[in-house]
Design a protein around this motif. Structure first.
Motif, PDB file in Angstrom:
ATOM      1  N   GLU A 312      50.280  40.126  29.036  1.00  0.00           N
ATOM      2  CA  GLU A 312      49.802  41.510  28.978  1.00  0.00           C
ATOM      3  C   GLU A 312      48.887  41.851  30.149  1.00  0.00           C
ATOM      4  OE1 GLU A 312      47.926  41.202  25.195  1.00  0.00           O
ATOM      5  OE2 GLU A 312      49.880  40.762  24.276  1.00  0.00           O
ATOM      6  N   ALA A 313      48.516  40.846  30.958  1.00  0.00           N
ATOM      7  CA  ALA A 313      47.465  41.080  31.955  1.00  0.00           C
ATOM      8  C   ALA A 313      48.008  41.715  33.228  1.00  0.00           C
ATOM      9  CB  ALA A 313      46.782  39.765  32.300  1.00  0.00           C
ATOM     10  N   GLU A 314      47.217  42.626  33.767  1.00  0.00           N
ATOM     11  CA  GLU A 314      47.539  43.206  35.069  1.00  0.00           C
ATOM     12  C   GLU A 314      47.245  42.170  36.149  1.00  0.00           C
ATOM     13  OE1 GLU A 314      46.128  47.203  37.521  1.00  0.00           O
ATOM     14  OE2 GLU A 314      45.231  46.756  35.592  1.00  0.00           O
ATOM     15  N   LEU A 315      46.199  41.371  35.928  1.00  0.00           N
ATOM     16  CA  LEU A 315      45.791  40.372  36.918  1.00  0.00           C
ATOM     17  C   LEU A 315      45.404  39.064  36.223  1.00  0.00           C
ATOM     18  CD1 LEU A 315      45.016  39.835  39.959  1.00  0.00           C
ATOM     19  CD2 LEU A 315      42.693  40.480  39.330  1.00  0.00           C
ATOM     20  N   VAL A 316      45.951  37.956  36.746  1.00  0.00           N
ATOM     21  CA  VAL A 316      45.527  36.619  36.298  1.00  0.00           C
ATOM     22  C   VAL A 316      44.919  35.950  37.523  1.00  0.00           C
ATOM     23  CG1 VAL A 316      46.244  34.411  35.317  1.00  0.00           C
ATOM     24  CG2 VAL A 316      47.442  36.511  34.663  1.00  0.00           C
ATOM     25  N   VAL A 317      43.651  35.625  37.436  1.00  0.00           N
ATOM     26  CA  VAL A 317      42.947  35.185  38.641  1.00  0.00           C
ATOM     27  C   VAL A 317      41.901  34.144  38.271  1.00  0.00           C
ATOM     28  CG1 VAL A 317      41.328  37.140  38.478  1.00  0.00           C
ATOM     29  CG2 VAL A 317      41.689  36.038  40.688  1.00  0.00           C
ATOM     30  N   GLY A 318      41.671  33.199  39.190  1.00  0.00           N
ATOM     31  CA  GLY A 318      40.728  32.136  38.854  1.00  0.00           C
ATOM     32  C   GLY A 318      39.979  31.606  40.052  1.00  0.00           C
ATOM     33  N   ILE A 319      39.072  30.677  39.747  1.00  0.00           N
ATOM     34  CA  ILE A 319      38.301  29.992  40.789  1.00  0.00           C
ATOM     35  C   ILE A 319      38.363  28.494  40.517  1.00  0.00           C
ATOM     36  CG2 ILE A 319      36.660  31.801  41.426  1.00  0.00           C
ATOM     37  CD1 ILE A 319      34.739  30.693  39.316  1.00  0.00           C
ATOM     38  N   ASN A 320      38.094  27.726  41.552  1.00  0.00           N
ATOM     39  CA  ASN A 320      38.075  26.283  41.398  1.00  0.00           C
ATOM     40  C   ASN A 320      36.646  25.762  41.552  1.00  0.00           C
ATOM     41  OD1 ASN A 320      38.762  23.574  41.281  1.00  0.00           O
ATOM     42  ND2 ASN A 320      39.181  23.448  43.478  1.00  0.00           N
ATOM     43  N   ALA A 321      36.129  25.181  40.486  1.00  0.00           N
ATOM     44  CA  ALA A 321      34.783  24.610  40.557  1.00  0.00           C
ATOM     45  C   ALA A 321      34.925  23.126  40.902  1.00  0.00           C
ATOM     46  CB  ALA A 321      34.060  24.809  39.237  1.00  0.00           C
ATOM     47  N   ILE A 322      34.566  22.824  42.131  1.00  0.00           N
ATOM     48  CA  ILE A 322      34.769  21.464  42.638  1.00  0.00           C
ATOM     49  C   ILE A 322      33.919  20.458  41.851  1.00  0.00           C
ATOM     50  CG2 ILE A 322      34.377  20.000  44.686  1.00  0.00           C
ATOM     51  CD1 ILE A 322      35.271  22.416  46.353  1.00  0.00           C
ATOM     52  N   ASP A 323      34.522  19.345  41.509  1.00  0.00           N
ATOM     53  CA  ASP A 323      33.808  18.244  40.833  1.00  0.00           C
ATOM     54  C   ASP A 323      33.281  18.594  39.449  1.00  0.00           C
ATOM     55  OD1 ASP A 323      34.252  16.470  42.844  1.00  0.00           O
ATOM     56  OD2 ASP A 323      32.338  16.828  43.865  1.00  0.00           O
ATOM     57  N   ILE A 388      39.390  24.219  37.024  1.00  0.00           N
ATOM     58  CA  ILE A 388      39.860  25.573  37.335  1.00  0.00           C
ATOM     59  C   ILE A 388      39.489  26.493  36.188  1.00  0.00           C
ATOM     60  CG2 ILE A 388      41.926  26.970  37.757  1.00  0.00           C
ATOM     61  CD1 ILE A 388      43.203  24.389  38.894  1.00  0.00           C
ATOM     62  N   LEU A 389      38.927  27.649  36.536  1.00  0.00           N
ATOM     63  CA  LEU A 389      38.521  28.620  35.516  1.00  0.00           C
ATOM     64  C   LEU A 389      39.292  29.910  35.755  1.00  0.00           C
ATOM     65  CD1 LEU A 389      34.698  27.914  35.865  1.00  0.00           C
ATOM     66  CD2 LEU A 389      36.167  27.169  33.973  1.00  0.00           C
ATOM     67  N   ILE A 390      39.972  30.400  34.732  1.00  0.00           N
ATOM     68  CA  ILE A 390      40.882  31.543  34.914  1.00  0.00           C
ATOM     69  C   ILE A 390      40.542  32.668  33.943  1.00  0.00           C
ATOM     70  CG2 ILE A 390      43.319  32.257  34.790  1.00  0.00           C
ATOM     71  CD1 ILE A 390      44.042  29.309  35.365  1.00  0.00           C
ATOM     72  N   LEU A 391      40.576  33.895  34.446  1.00  0.00           N
ATOM     73  CA  LEU A 391      40.423  35.080  33.598  1.00  0.00           C
ATOM     74  C   LEU A 391      41.664  35.945  33.754  1.00  0.00           C
ATOM     75  CD1 LEU A 391      36.738  36.234  34.351  1.00  0.00           C
ATOM     76  CD2 LEU A 391      37.536  34.791  32.472  1.00  0.00           C
ATOM     77  N   ALA A 392      41.948  36.765  32.758  1.00  0.00           N
ATOM     78  CA  ALA A 392      43.116  37.645  32.839  1.00  0.00           C
ATOM     79  C   ALA A 392      42.799  38.951  32.148  1.00  0.00           C
ATOM     80  CB  ALA A 392      44.310  36.973  32.155  1.00  0.00           C
ATOM     81  N   GLY A 393      43.388  40.035  32.680  1.00  0.00           N
ATOM     82  CA  GLY A 393      43.170  41.346  32.063  1.00  0.00           C
ATOM     83  C   GLY A 393      43.407  42.444  33.069  1.00  0.00           C
ATOM     84  N   LYS A 394      42.737  43.583  32.852  1.00  0.00           N
ATOM     85  CA  LYS A 394      42.864  44.700  33.792  1.00  0.00           C
ATOM     86  C   LYS A 394      42.248  44.300  35.127  1.00  0.00           C
ATOM     87  CE  LYS A 394      43.681  48.974  31.532  1.00  0.00           C
ATOM     88  NZ  LYS A 394      45.079  48.664  31.731  1.00  0.00           N
ATOM     89  N   LYS A 395      42.847  44.809  36.218  1.00  0.00           N
ATOM     90  CA  LYS A 395      42.487  44.297  37.543  1.00  0.00           C
ATOM     91  C   LYS A 395      40.984  44.410  37.865  1.00  0.00           C
ATOM     92  CE  LYS A 395      43.839  46.089  41.688  1.00  0.00           C
ATOM     93  NZ  LYS A 395      44.888  46.592  42.554  1.00  0.00           N
ATOM     94  N   ASP A 396      40.473  45.624  37.844  1.00  0.00           N
ATOM     95  CA  ASP A 396      39.094  45.817  38.308  1.00  0.00           C
ATOM     96  C   ASP A 396      38.096  45.075  37.422  1.00  0.00           C
ATOM     97  OD1 ASP A 396      40.226  47.363  40.193  1.00  0.00           O
ATOM     98  OD2 ASP A 396      39.607  49.296  39.341  1.00  0.00           O
ATOM     99  N   GLN A 397      38.329  45.198  36.118  1.00  0.00           N
ATOM    100  CA  GLN A 397      37.436  44.565  35.144  1.00  0.00           C
ATOM    101  C   GLN A 397      37.439  43.038  35.312  1.00  0.00           C
ATOM    102  OE1 GLN A 397      38.952  46.134  31.521  1.00  0.00           O
ATOM    103  NE2 GLN A 397      37.077  45.592  30.401  1.00  0.00           N
ATOM    104  N   THR A 398      38.640  42.487  35.490  1.00  0.00           N
ATOM    105  CA  THR A 398      38.768  41.030  35.586  1.00  0.00           C
ATOM    106  C   THR A 398      38.125  40.515  36.867  1.00  0.00           C
ATOM    107  OG1 THR A 398      40.818  41.226  34.363  1.00  0.00           O
ATOM    108  CG2 THR A 398      40.443  39.139  35.483  1.00  0.00           C
TER     109      THR A 398
END
Ligand code: ASP
Length: 583
Positions: A312-323, A388-398
């Motif tokens: 359902e998400a407009e955007l699925v996006v994440g970051i990588n927290a090293i170690d 890896i930490l991922i969020l998903a949802g509406k683009k701007d909000q996410t």
């Protein structure tokens, strides 16, 4: 002069000299036969000594009447201290006093006037004149003074002249509410205090002043936060016959000069980031670049998925927290709770632990197999040991929520150290933004900003696609300054007002002076304004701009010392033609 020296300058080289110093009694230590006073002024602290035997009885008795913060003047001889204090610049000497005069008595101060005080915020603000006696607070004002001085030096060296512009003006549409001042001589009419001298500095360019600056108070009636005050100071600048590149170079030069002169830090050339990339990779138009942790978008690799949240998400996006793959259940729960906070606003946080043995453990193991998780890890360039930490949802909000999470991780991992200075320019801002509430376009910077040359002919055609010649300077995630190349032709400025929803009459009523000026040979021009208070915070390594303002307002916009704002009496109101309804 009532004194020969100040309290910060006497050293061993002065031994044997007769001196007179004045100051405030910081502390008295009375050991019966001997008493010491720490005498303080703006320059430092000097120890005074009184000894039965060498000090007269009358003087000894006088010393015993003194209290904290008494203002005294003493005459005495500089002698060597028996137990030296290496922490104090004057710690090798003391003054053997033979004459003491009380210049003024002092009531017991409401809080300790020492580096570490017991006074709470509100109390210190009520007695700000006492708070300012404290060394750390005074040092902040000294730093501010240094910064202003260096700014003037740089700008003077580059031919800028400081011109004062009026404080009683009329509303300028900078996006905030104006403070209003009634005019007694023009009943029913009002001045506004400037949100910035924007239109005046542009008029000065029309006048041919060519390079202007002003360290100037600006006023915005906004809700307050730690980094906002209703009145604040800008370093406001404008130049003629320039393109964007010239302005960026000049003011990158200014900030580089300040860091060199004040902090002895050599800054490298500032990187540049487009507004679109700033949002895509950091979820913010003022990213903190002290650490990487760039966003990685996963929509394409995920494709259509069995996992409802992603589907359902407009955007699925994440970051990588090293170690961080060893994060415990508790630590992960803390992150989940963090992103769910209303201010952050995400519904769920998906994690993928890249285990040291090459396997993966995720919160969505039910939906995705190891191969899929490995593909994701490759997108993030994640190594075994990473999280890896991922969020998903509406683009701007996410994006906004992931920006918050990125900064939180930066804090947790100690990556946001104030000793590191990471400046950048953010460029290519959109010229307009659509405002849902008012159902019209707003100028993203202000209505005087020029579109980039390649968009010149199409301001009224496809407003949302147009990029502005506007730029922000950011340092460590804080917007330090912003500006633009301006429109300098009447026709384009009129068209701009059209797109912004002004009728011809409204534009004429508010800006006929500027539109008129553009008919008399306005040169191409552009400029920038920096927030001096924020710049001070950056140099001082503290968060709140209040620390660098001599007499700041509290979070309700009140000055609790002078108790303002306050009511006016009937007579004043009548003179101003103002009626206040009482209920
Ligand atoms: N007047 C603008 C502001 O206050 C700065 C500028 O465009 O020079 O943000």
């Amino acid at each position: 002069m009532l004194r020969t020296n100040n309290c910060g300058e006497l050293r061993e080289a002065h031994l044997g000299q007769e001196v007179i110093i004045c100051g405030w009694v910081q502390r008295i230590r009375d050991k019966g036969g001997r008493a010491w006073i720490d005498l303080r002024d703006r320059y430092g602290m000097t120890q005074l000594i009184f000894e039965e035997g060498s000090t007269s009885v009358v003087l000894m008795n006088l010393v015993r009447t003194l209290g904290r913060e008494y203002v005294i003047r003493v005459k005495g001889m500089v002698i060597e201290r028996l137990s030296k204090n290496p922490k104090l610049p004057t710690g090798d000497i003391e003054i053997q006093v033979h004459h003491l005069e009380i210049l003024n008595e002092a009531a017991l101060p409401p809080f300790l006037i020492e580096d570490e005080t017991d006074g709470g915020d509100e109390l210190r603000m009520k007695y700000r004149y006492l708070d300012l006696r404290r060394t750390p607070v005074r040092k902040n004002l000294e730093l501010r003074h240094q910064i202003s001085r260096k700014i003037r030096t740089y700008l003077d060296n580059h031919n800028f002249i400081e011109v004062e512009t009026p404080y009683l003006i009329k509303s300028t549409p900078e996006g905030a509410r104006d403070f209003i001042v009634p005019s007694r001589m023009n009943p029913g009419q009002f001045y506004a205090l400037p949100q910035s001298p924007q239109t005046f500095k542009q008029l000065l360019m029309v006048s041919g002043l060519d390079r202007y600056y002003q360290i100037v108070k600006c006023f915005r009636d906004e809700d307050l936060r730690a980094d906002r005050q209703p009145e604040f100071t800008q370093i406001d600048c404008e130049m003629s016959f320039v393109e964007q590149e010239d302005v960026l170079e000049m003011f990158e030069g200014l900030v580089t000069f300040l860091f060199k002169e004040i902090k002895q830090i050599d800054l490298k050339k500032f990187p540049r980031l487009t507004y679109a990339d700033a949002l895509k990779y950091y979820g913010s138009d003022k990213p903190d670049l002290r650490f990487d942790m760039c966003f990685v978008e996963l929509n394409e690799v995920i494709g259509s998925s069995v996992f409802p949240l992603f589907n359902e998400a407009e955007l699925v996006v994440g970051i990588n927290a090293i170690d961080c793959s060893t994060y415990s259940r508790k630590q992960l729960d803390e992150l989940v709770n963090f992103v769910r906070k209303p201010q952050v606003g995400a519904t769920a946080l998906i994690y993928v632990k890249c285990n040291l043995d090459g396997s993966f453990k995720s919160s969505v193991d039910k939906f995705f197999d190891q191969d899929t998780l490995r593909t994701w890890a490759e997108c993030f360039k994640a190594k075994p040991g990473d999280l890896i930490l991922i969020l998903a949802g509406k683009k701007d909000q996410t994006r906004k929520a992931l920006n918050d999470l990125r900064l939180e991780m930066g804090d947790r991992l100690g990556l946001r150290n104030n000793d590191k200075i990471c400046p950048a320019w953010v460029i290519d801002f959109p010229l307009f933004e659509w405002d849902e509430e008012t159902q019209r376009y707003h100028a993203m910077h202000h209505p005087f900003t020029s579109p980039k040359s390649e968009y010149m002919g199409q301001v009224d055609k496809d407003p949302e696609s147009i990029k502005a010649s506007a730029y922000d300077m950011i340092i460590n995630g804080v917007e330090i300054g912003g500006g633009s190349i301006r429109i300098h032709k009447r026709a384009l400025q009129s068209k701009m007002f059209d797109v912004l929803g002004f009728t011809k009459e409204e534009a004429e009523a508010q800006f006929s002076f500027l539109l008129g000026a553009f008919e008399y040979g306005a040169p191409p021009h552009g400029g920038i304004a920096f927030g001096l208070d924020r710049l001070c915070c950056l140099f001082g390594g503290v968060e709140s701009i209040r620390d660098f303002i001599a007499f700041p307002k509290n979070s309700s916009g009140r000055d609790v010392m002078i108790d303002s704002p306050s009511l006016l009496d009937e007579e004043q109101l009548t003179t101003l033609g103002i009626q206040i309804e009482k209920n």
